[in-house]
Design a protein around this motif. Structure first.
Motif, PDB file in Angstrom:
ATOM      1  N   GLU A  46       0.861  -1.198   0.000  1.00 27.17           N
ATOM      2  CA  GLU A  46       0.000   0.000   0.000  1.00 27.17           C
ATOM      3  C   GLU A  46       0.884   1.231   0.000  1.00 27.17           C
ATOM      4  N   GLY A  48       1.110   5.750  -0.633  1.00 22.92           N
ATOM      5  CA  GLY A  48       0.407   7.025  -0.628  1.00 22.92           C
ATOM      6  C   GLY A  48       1.198   8.067  -1.396  1.00 22.92           C
ATOM      7  N   LYS A  67      -5.575   4.510  -9.753  1.00 20.77           N
ATOM      8  CA  LYS A  67      -5.797   3.670  -8.565  1.00 20.77           C
ATOM      9  C   LYS A  67      -6.297   2.261  -8.930  1.00 20.77           C
ATOM     10  N   ASN A  79      -3.217   5.394  -2.471  1.00 20.38           N
ATOM     11  CA  ASN A  79      -3.948   6.446  -1.761  1.00 20.38           C
ATOM     12  C   ASN A  79      -3.409   7.805  -2.181  1.00 20.38           C
TER      13      ASN A  79
END
Length: 402
Positions: A46, A48, A67, A79
């Motif tokens: 994950e 960002g 995304k 994100n």
């Protein structure tokens, strides 16, 4: 529809420390890894991204295209963290000073003064761009904007994401004879007082307008290829005199200026002025479709040419997922992602690809989205060294406003 990050505040330089050496070692380790290994390591991670979030089209492109594609193709969760560059640079500086090695983001949208500040203060991950297959295959390493960002050597610390040109939007109902040069525009403003202005130079768009005037004053664009204090000493007065020559004909007699390009866009939309301006030669398409600009708005460039601008993707020094960050950047440099970014229904801005590396189908798709070129390559002017930005800000208030 501004799509460039505002000027960064000037931050004090930090002394090199052990964490800097560790970051460079990590970057070197990744540069020596195979791309397949990097992609494999990125799966299930994950990440960002700190990026300016003030444009709905840009946000839609990231949320509705980037995304889901990263999730589908690479099992990477993406994100988006809306944040202006001065804010995330301050945050990174605080983390650097505190020795915080686990940062809050893994990608940065950055360029120009912001990049220079981040690089000088060791806020970036290091030399990673040479690792990216799509940069090697579809962009190349000999292109000037791959090696320099407004005069600052890039040295692999960022990868180009988008190219745009500075253009003017015109309301033909208010302008009988559309200007072809800056001289024509200045004379039109004198003949039609109150219908032209430009943003405050603290705004990127307003500052760029002044830099076009600098090119207008220069005998040869090559005179401004490198930062030259002697040129400023010899020609600076001519720059300000050119601006003073039509100041009183500006909106509100040049006593006040729009604070942002967005404010100027709104004034143009309302018919208060006859011209808007900004980077992205295709910006009018989305503005018309959204019902903001008049339907017959025309986009033009003016002699001596149009300044081109490149913005970039980078990685902060304390990313927790460098492999996933590189995979995401590489995807955003792919022909698929770059051509999708041309779509005015989303972002609608220029790509960084070498067109000769694209298939005929890809070239046709790109041309269908953008139509004929607004600014031809021979009309392109290089973006100036970031120190010229500072010079404009330092002198404009005294020379023009007061």
């Amino acid at each position: 529809m501004k799509k460039w990050l505002p000027f960064a505040i000037i931050l004090p330089a930090l002394a090199a420390c052990g964490s800097d050496e560790a970051t460079e070692t990590q970057a070197q380790d990744l540069s020596e890894a195979s791309w397949d290994d990097i992609v494999s390591e990125a799966e299930g991670k994950e990440i960002g991204m700190y990026m300016w979030g003030g444009d709905e089209g840009v946000n839609q492109y990231m949320d509705d295209f980037v995304k889901p594609r990263l999730e589908e193709e690479y099992d990477i969760t993406f994100n988006r963290y809306p944040m202006d560059a001065p804010d995330f640079l301050n945050r990174l500086m605080t983390e650097k000073e505190a020795g915080q090695t686990e940062g809050g983001a893994d990608l940065l949208w950055i360029n120009a003064e912001n990049f220079r500040t981040a690089k000088e203060n060791d806020l970036l991950y290091g030399d990673f761009a040479g690792t990216l297959p799509n940069l090697q295959e579809y962009i190349g390493t000999d292109v000037p904007f791959v090696n320099y960002d407004t005069g600052t050597p890039i040295e692999g610390h960022e990868a180009p994401w988008g190219n745009v040109q500075f253009t003017f939007q015109v309301n033909p109902d208010m302008v009988d004879e559309i200007p072809e040069s800056l001289d024509d525009l200045m004379q039109w403003s004198i003949d039609n007082p109150g219908l032209f202005t430009y943003p405050n130079v603290n705004d990127f768009t307003g500052n760029t307008f002044i830099r076009h005037v600098m090119y207008h004053v220069a005998d040869d664009p090559a005179d401004l290829a490198e930062y030259d204090e002697e040129w400023l000493e010899n020609n600076g007065d001519d720059v300000w005199e050119s601006l003073r020559s039509f100041k009183e004909s500006l909106w509100r007699e040049g006593e006040t200026y729009p604070e942002t390009s967005e404010q100027l866009d709104q004034m143009f939309a309302n018919g208060e002025v006859a011209f808007a301006m900004g980077f992205n030669e295709h910006r009018d398409i989305g503005m018309i479709e959204d019902g903001i600009f008049p339907e017959n708005t025309k986009t033009i460039s003016l002699e001596p040419g149009s300044i081109g601008n490149t913005h970039y993707l980078s990685v902060p020094f304390n990313t927790q997922e460098p492999e996933a960050a590189l995979v995401a950047i590489n995807f955003m440099l792919s022909p698929e992602a770059q051509i999708k970014k041309l779509d005015p229904a989303m972002w609608g801005e220029g790509h960084v690809l070498d067109a000769d590396t694209l298939t005929e189908e890809q070239q046709a798709e790109a041309e269908e989205l953008t139509g004929p070129a607004v600014v031809e390559q021979d009309e392109m002017l290089p973006e100036l060294d970031a120190r010229y930005f500072d010079w404009v800000i330092e002198h404009w208030e005294r020379e023009i406003v007061q």
